[in-house]
Design an enzyme around this catalytic site. Sequence first.
Site, PDB file in Angstrom:
ATOM      1  N   ASN A   9       0.876  -1.179   0.000  1.00 30.79           N
ATOM      2  CA  ASN A   9       0.000   0.000   0.000  1.00 30.79           C
ATOM      3  C   ASN A   9       0.914   1.231   0.000  1.00 30.79           C
ATOM      4  O   ASN A   9       1.446   1.608   1.033  1.00 30.79           O
ATOM      5  CB  ASN A   9      -0.884  -0.037   1.259  1.00 30.79           C
ATOM      6  CG  ASN A   9      -1.759   1.194   1.375  1.00 30.79           C
ATOM      7  OD1 ASN A   9      -1.863   1.981   0.436  1.00 30.79           O
ATOM      8  ND2 ASN A   9      -2.387   1.373   2.530  1.00 30.79           N
ATOM      9  N   TRP A  10       1.055   1.825  -1.165  1.00 30.99           N
ATOM     10  CA  TRP A  10       2.001   2.946  -1.292  1.00 30.99           C
ATOM     11  C   TRP A  10       1.466   4.247  -0.717  1.00 30.99           C
ATOM     12  O   TRP A  10       2.197   5.216  -0.581  1.00 30.99           O
ATOM     13  CB  TRP A  10       2.362   3.157  -2.774  1.00 30.99           C
ATOM     14  CG  TRP A  10       3.393   2.203  -3.264  1.00 30.99           C
ATOM     15  CD1 TRP A  10       3.915   1.133  -2.599  1.00 30.99           C
ATOM     16  CD2 TRP A  10       4.057   2.244  -4.539  1.00 30.99           C
ATOM     17  NE1 TRP A  10       4.855   0.493  -3.368  1.00 30.99           N
ATOM     18  CE2 TRP A  10       4.949   1.169  -4.577  1.00 30.99           C
ATOM     19  CE3 TRP A  10       3.953   3.066  -5.648  1.00 30.99           C
ATOM     20  CZ2 TRP A  10       5.768   0.908  -5.675  1.00 30.99           C
ATOM     21  CZ3 TRP A  10       4.753   2.813  -6.745  1.00 30.99           C
ATOM     22  CH2 TRP A  10       5.653   1.745  -6.755  1.00 30.99           C
ATOM     23  N   LYS A  11       0.185   4.290  -0.462  1.00 30.27           N
ATOM     24  CA  LYS A  11      -0.434   5.521   0.068  1.00 30.27           C
ATOM     25  C   LYS A  11      -0.080   6.705  -0.839  1.00 30.27           C
ATOM     26  O   LYS A  11      -0.022   6.534  -2.066  1.00 30.27           O
ATOM     27  CB  LYS A  11      -0.024   5.734   1.522  1.00 30.27           C
ATOM     28  CG  LYS A  11      -0.245   4.466   2.366  1.00 30.27           C
ATOM     29  CD  LYS A  11      -0.061   4.668   3.832  1.00 30.27           C
ATOM     30  CE  LYS A  11      -0.274   3.345   4.558  1.00 30.27           C
ATOM     31  NZ  LYS A  11      -0.266   3.456   6.005  1.00 30.27           N
ATOM     32  N   HIS A  97      -9.703   1.479   4.649  1.00 34.16           N
ATOM     33  CA  HIS A  97      -8.459   1.622   5.403  1.00 34.16           C
ATOM     34  C   HIS A  97      -8.696   2.615   6.547  1.00 34.16           C
ATOM     35  O   HIS A  97      -9.449   3.576   6.386  1.00 34.16           O
ATOM     36  CB  HIS A  97      -7.348   2.130   4.472  1.00 34.16           C
ATOM     37  CG  HIS A  97      -5.999   2.081   5.120  1.00 34.16           C
ATOM     38  ND1 HIS A  97      -5.584   3.033   6.028  1.00 34.16           N
ATOM     39  CD2 HIS A  97      -4.977   1.197   5.009  1.00 34.16           C
ATOM     40  CE1 HIS A  97      -4.362   2.727   6.434  1.00 34.16           C
ATOM     41  NE2 HIS A  97      -3.974   1.619   5.829  1.00 34.16           N
ATOM     42  N   GLU A  99      -7.030   4.968   7.642  1.00 33.96           N
ATOM     43  CA  GLU A  99      -6.720   6.367   7.312  1.00 33.96           C
ATOM     44  C   GLU A  99      -7.906   7.007   6.593  1.00 33.96           C
ATOM     45  O   GLU A  99      -8.169   8.191   6.744  1.00 33.96           O
ATOM     46  CB  GLU A  99      -5.439   6.435   6.458  1.00 33.96           C
ATOM     47  CG  GLU A  99      -4.200   6.207   7.329  1.00 33.96           C
ATOM     48  CD  GLU A  99      -2.983   5.690   6.583  1.00 33.96           C
ATOM     49  OE1 GLU A  99      -2.957   5.709   5.345  1.00 33.96           O
ATOM     50  OE2 GLU A  99      -2.044   5.243   7.286  1.00 33.96           O
ATOM     51  N   GLU A 168      -5.897  -4.723  10.627  1.00 33.54           N
ATOM     52  CA  GLU A 168      -4.851  -3.725  10.800  1.00 33.54           C
ATOM     53  C   GLU A 168      -5.084  -2.965  12.097  1.00 33.54           C
ATOM     54  O   GLU A 168      -5.865  -1.993  12.124  1.00 33.54           O
ATOM     55  CB  GLU A 168      -4.878  -2.730   9.633  1.00 33.54           C
ATOM     56  CG  GLU A 168      -4.502  -3.327   8.306  1.00 33.54           C
ATOM     57  CD  GLU A 168      -3.807  -2.281   7.427  1.00 33.54           C
ATOM     58  OE1 GLU A 168      -2.670  -2.523   7.014  1.00 33.54           O
ATOM     59  OE2 GLU A 168      -4.406  -1.219   7.180  1.00 33.54           O
ATOM     60  N   GLY A 174       2.158   2.408  10.824  1.00 35.38           N
ATOM     61  CA  GLY A 174       3.127   3.492  10.673  1.00 35.38           C
ATOM     62  C   GLY A 174       3.821   3.880  11.958  1.00 35.38           C
ATOM     63  O   GLY A 174       4.509   4.894  12.024  1.00 35.38           O
ATOM     64  N   SER A 213       2.996  -2.007  10.496  1.00 33.51           N
ATOM     65  CA  SER A 213       4.445  -2.051  10.732  1.00 33.51           C
ATOM     66  C   SER A 213       5.084  -3.405  10.372  1.00 33.51           C
ATOM     67  O   SER A 213       5.955  -3.902  11.090  1.00 33.51           O
ATOM     68  CB  SER A 213       4.784  -1.670  12.171  1.00 33.51           C
ATOM     69  OG  SER A 213       4.445  -0.318  12.400  1.00 33.51           O
ATOM     70  N   GLY A 234       2.748  -1.082   4.389  1.00 34.79           N
ATOM     71  CA  GLY A 234       2.801   0.334   4.041  1.00 34.79           C
ATOM     72  C   GLY A 234       4.242   0.790   3.855  1.00 34.79           C
ATOM     73  O   GLY A 234       4.846   0.592   2.791  1.00 34.79           O
ATOM     74  N   GLY A 235       4.814   1.379   4.894  1.00 33.00           N
ATOM     75  CA  GLY A 235       6.154   1.974   4.823  1.00 33.00           C
ATOM     76  C   GLY A 235       7.208   1.079   4.172  1.00 33.00           C
ATOM     77  O   GLY A 235       7.966   1.522   3.299  1.00 33.00           O
TER      78      GLY A 235
HETATM   79  P1  PGA Z   1       2.581   0.426   7.731  1.00 35.44           P
HETATM   80  O1  PGA Z   1       1.159   0.650   7.038  1.00 35.44           O
HETATM   81  O2  PGA Z   1       3.146  -0.854   7.198  1.00 35.44           O
HETATM   82  O3  PGA Z   1       3.394   1.630   7.349  1.00 35.44           O
HETATM   83  O4  PGA Z   1       2.335   0.345   9.215  1.00 35.44           O
HETATM   84  C1  PGA Z   1       0.273  -0.419   6.832  1.00 35.44           C
HETATM   85  C2  PGA Z   1      -1.011   0.087   6.241  1.00 35.44           C
HETATM   86  O5  PGA Z   1      -1.443   1.193   6.605  1.00 35.44           O
HETATM   87  O6  PGA Z   1      -1.642  -0.581   5.394  1.00 35.44           O
END
Ligand code: PGA
Length: 251
Positions: A9-11, A97, A99, A168, A174, A213, A234-235
Amino acid sequence: MRSKIIIANWKLNGNWSFNEEFANALSKGLQEIDLKDRQIVICPPNVYLQQMNGLLLEKSIFLGGQDLSDELSGAFTGETSGAMLKDFGCRYVIVGHSERRARHFETDDMVVKKTMNAISAGIIPVVCIGETQEQRQSGLMKEVLSEQIHSLVSGVADQIGNVVLAYEPIWAIGTGATATVEQAQEVHGWVRSEIERVNPAIAQKLPIIYGGSVKAGNAPELLEAPDIDGLLVGGASLMPREFLTICLAGL
Ligand code: PGA
């Protein structure tokens, strides 16, 4: 046996040259590797879907969207429909998600509409559920997750078999604070048992992936847990070598 799904997930990240370098590194790293039914999914920002579609030619790498509209078409400025994502080669789309739930006030009802829109467009929705740190600490975790699960299950009814669930924990996204494998497995097992109560035929087949994470260091043990069917990253998905290591973890 359920096969594993690893989703990047590149956001709000990526640009023309980064995408090209990333796609080349990933395609090269996965060449001639037996992924044993494992699927790798890259979810870039929508504007880069076409570019990535042209670059990711390995047959085990798929494209995904990060969100889709709860509407099908019409006067909805800035929205992207499931049919449009399908046109750009998406096989998956992330839905609900945390976010988006937090920043865009997405409700469980909207999540159901988006999930149904994805399915009717022929795309597999990856529906996110999760609790905050406060909810977990005050003993409300199961209540919160149960509400999210049951809203989804009753809203999509017999289509639940076309969904991927992503657990999640919001406190792990994050933050570097990954849930331990034991914590994640406990929740995944419990989520499956909740699904089993309403739809026993589907529960054992439903993929439930973990996000929060995830790194190269913890991916192998997470993927070993019996009820963790993949990872939403994500990251760490923005670092080609790190992400490649995650894709290959435990193979
Ligand atoms: P993260 O994000 O790996 O940076 O914690 C995961 C996500 O939000 O899907």
